[in-house]
Scaffold this motif. Structure first.
Motif, mmCIF file in Angstrom:
data_model
loop_
_atom_site.group_PDB
_atom_site.id
_atom_site.type_symbol
_atom_site.label_atom_id
_atom_site.label_comp_id
_atom_site.label_asym_id
_atom_site.label_seq_id
_atom_site.Cartn_x
_atom_site.Cartn_y
_atom_site.Cartn_z
ATOM 1 N N ARG A 1 -68.241 -8.623 36.617
ATOM 2 C CA ARG A 1 -68.542 -7.185 36.591
ATOM 3 C C ARG A 1 -68.399 -6.609 35.188
ATOM 4 N N TYR A 2 -67.437 -7.135 34.432
ATOM 5 C CA TYR A 2 -67.194 -6.589 33.097
ATOM 6 C C TYR A 2 -68.204 -7.112 32.081
ATOM 7 N N LEU A 3 -68.838 -8.237 32.395
ATOM 8 C CA LEU A 3 -69.913 -8.711 31.519
ATOM 9 C C LEU A 3 -71.107 -7.769 31.573
ATOM 10 N N THR A 4 -71.360 -7.226 32.776
ATOM 11 C CA THR A 4 -72.514 -6.342 32.919
ATOM 12 C C THR A 4 -72.346 -5.044 32.135
ATOM 13 N N LEU A 5 -71.094 -4.708 31.788
ATOM 14 C CA LEU A 5 -70.880 -3.500 30.991
ATOM 15 C C LEU A 5 -71.558 -3.607 29.631
ATOM 16 N N LEU A 6 -71.685 -4.834 29.124
ATOM 17 C CA LEU A 6 -72.309 -5.030 27.819
ATOM 18 C C LEU A 6 -73.827 -4.877 27.878
ATOM 19 N N GLU A 7 -74.367 -4.660 29.093
ATOM 20 C CA GLU A 7 -75.783 -4.351 29.238
ATOM 21 C C GLU A 7 -75.991 -2.897 29.652
ATOM 22 N N LEU B 1 -74.164 0.168 25.185
ATOM 23 C CA LEU B 1 -75.021 -0.317 24.105
ATOM 24 C C LEU B 1 -75.296 0.783 23.081
ATOM 25 N N ALA B 2 -75.491 2.002 23.556
ATOM 26 C CA ALA B 2 -75.782 3.103 22.637
ATOM 27 C C ALA B 2 -74.592 3.367 21.717
ATOM 28 N N LYS B 3 -73.386 3.332 22.262
ATOM 29 C CA LYS B 3 -72.196 3.543 21.424
ATOM 30 C C LYS B 3 -72.039 2.414 20.407
ATOM 31 N N ALA B 4 -72.227 1.186 20.875
ATOM 32 C CA ALA B 4 -72.111 0.045 19.963
ATOM 33 C C ALA B 4 -73.186 0.107 18.880
ATOM 34 N N ALA B 5 -74.385 0.538 19.257
ATOM 35 C CA ALA B 5 -75.471 0.631 18.282
ATOM 36 C C ALA B 5 -75.162 1.645 17.203
ATOM 37 N N ARG B 6 -74.543 2.766 17.591
ATOM 38 C CA ARG B 6 -74.166 3.766 16.584
ATOM 39 C C ARG B 6 -73.134 3.196 15.612
ATOM 40 N N ASP B 7 -72.163 2.475 16.141
ATOM 41 C CA ASP B 7 -71.125 1.897 15.283
ATOM 42 C C ASP B 7 -71.679 0.813 14.366
ATOM 43 N N GLY C 1 -79.816 -9.772 20.554
ATOM 44 C CA GLY C 1 -79.085 -10.713 19.707
ATOM 45 C C GLY C 1 -77.733 -11.144 20.237
ATOM 46 N N SER C 2 -77.282 -10.579 21.334
ATOM 47 C CA SER C 2 -75.933 -10.872 21.817
ATOM 48 C C SER C 2 -75.946 -11.792 23.032
ATOM 49 N N ARG C 3 -74.816 -12.471 23.196
ATOM 50 C CA ARG C 3 -74.606 -13.300 24.389
ATOM 51 C C ARG C 3 -73.126 -13.231 24.726
ATOM 52 N N ALA C 4 -72.822 -12.817 25.952
ATOM 53 C CA ALA C 4 -71.434 -12.655 26.368
ATOM 54 C C ALA C 4 -71.139 -13.581 27.538
ATOM 55 N N THR C 5 -69.996 -14.227 27.480
ATOM 56 C CA THR C 5 -69.560 -15.114 28.557
ATOM 57 C C THR C 5 -68.071 -14.888 28.803
ATOM 58 N N ILE C 6 -67.623 -15.316 29.974
ATOM 59 C CA ILE C 6 -66.190 -15.300 30.286
ATOM 60 C C ILE C 6 -65.724 -16.739 30.350
ATOM 61 N N GLU C 7 -64.729 -17.073 29.570
ATOM 62 C CA GLU C 7 -64.243 -18.446 29.535
ATOM 63 C C GLU C 7 -63.707 -18.847 30.904
ATOM 64 N N ALA C 8 -63.958 -20.091 31.269
ATOM 65 C CA ALA C 8 -63.597 -20.593 32.597
ATOM 66 C C ALA C 8 -62.124 -20.384 32.902
ATOM 67 N N ALA D 1 -68.772 -4.318 17.070
ATOM 68 C CA ALA D 1 -69.140 -3.044 17.696
ATOM 69 C C ALA D 1 -69.251 -3.188 19.215
ATOM 70 N N LEU D 2 -69.781 -4.309 19.674
ATOM 71 C CA LEU D 2 -69.875 -4.546 21.117
ATOM 72 C C LEU D 2 -68.489 -4.689 21.737
ATOM 73 N N ALA D 3 -67.595 -5.382 21.054
ATOM 74 C CA ALA D 3 -66.236 -5.550 21.567
ATOM 75 C C ALA D 3 -65.522 -4.199 21.647
#
Length: 228
Positions: free
Chosen positions: A108-114, A119-125, A136-143, A166-168
């Motif tokens: 569920r928290y991975l979908t926040l990055l979409e 995204l708009a806040k990260a783009a401004r930063d 350009g991004s790829r997010a995963t949750i370690e096993a 900025a995404l983090a």
């Protein structure tokens, strides 16, 4: 996002012109052969008319298609400069929220990055656009963990680090409003010293060689079948 140079697209376009010329010459050869046959004379293919041979047209067509596929696929496999930020998520109330529940909620928290707002806040930063960040991004949750790995690839090392960070940051700001979890940055994005392998030029050269090999194989097969 790593992109191929724009001039590379002129190569398949030039091959399309060569293919059209080859097909036109082939049609002219066929007409000349029919005319010679009707007149009871022989038809000799001149040196330039070999361009109309079926094996040549087949090889050019295959090469054109394979090179176009290479140009489309290279941005997906080429490394460019890659930078990573790590965010750890933990339950606000470890007693009320079990570890198993957290693992189920992880995606569920991975979908926040979409999310457009994130995204708009990260783009401004980052000084870029939401689309550029998403592409350009790829997010995963370690096993078996709740560590979010946020990776950003770019042609520019500074852009890669700035965008991943900025995404983090945007993810942490969003998680701060969540009643179940809290977030912590455990790995800041750093500017990479060297590009990941394969680079765009390496991927282009390898793809071009494979395309040439494929075209040669098809051309040879068609020529072998057309021999009397």
């Amino acid at each position: 996002m790593t992109d191929v140079p724009q001039w590379c697209w002129w190569v398949p376009l030039a091959l399309a012109v060569v293919l059209a010329t080859s097909l036109a010459v082939g049609a002219a050869n066929a007409r000349a052969q029919r005319r010679a046959r009707a007149q009871g004379t022989s038809f000799t293919v001149g040196s330039w008319r070999h361009l109309g041979r079926a094996w040549w047209s087949s090889a050019v067509a295959v090469l054109m298609v394979l090179l176009a596929l290479v140009l489309v696929g290279v941005p997906r496999v080429a490394g460019g400069y890659s930078s990573t930020a790590l965010v750890s998520l933990t339950p606000r109330d470890p007693i009320a929220t079990s570890a198993d529940t957290m693992l189920l909620l992880g995606p569920r928290y991975l979908t926040l990055l979409e999310n457009p707002d994130v995204l708009a806040k990260a783009a401004r930063d980052a000084g870029t656009t939401s689309k550029a960040l998403l592409d350009g991004s790829r997010a995963t949750i370690e096993a078996t963990t709740l560590v979010v790995d946020i990776r950003f690839a770019s042609d520019d090392p500074a852009t890669a680090a700035r965008s991943a960070q900025a995404l983090a940051t945007a993810l942490l700001d969003e998680v701060a409003q969540d009643g179940l979890v809290k977030g912590r940055l455990i790995g800041s994005a750093v500017t990479p010293d060297s590009p990941s392998v394969p680079t765009v030029p390496q991927a282009l050269v390898a793809g071009a060689l494979l395309a040439l090999a494929g075209a040669a194989v098809v051309g040879a097969a068609v020529r072998r079948r057309s021999l009397p």
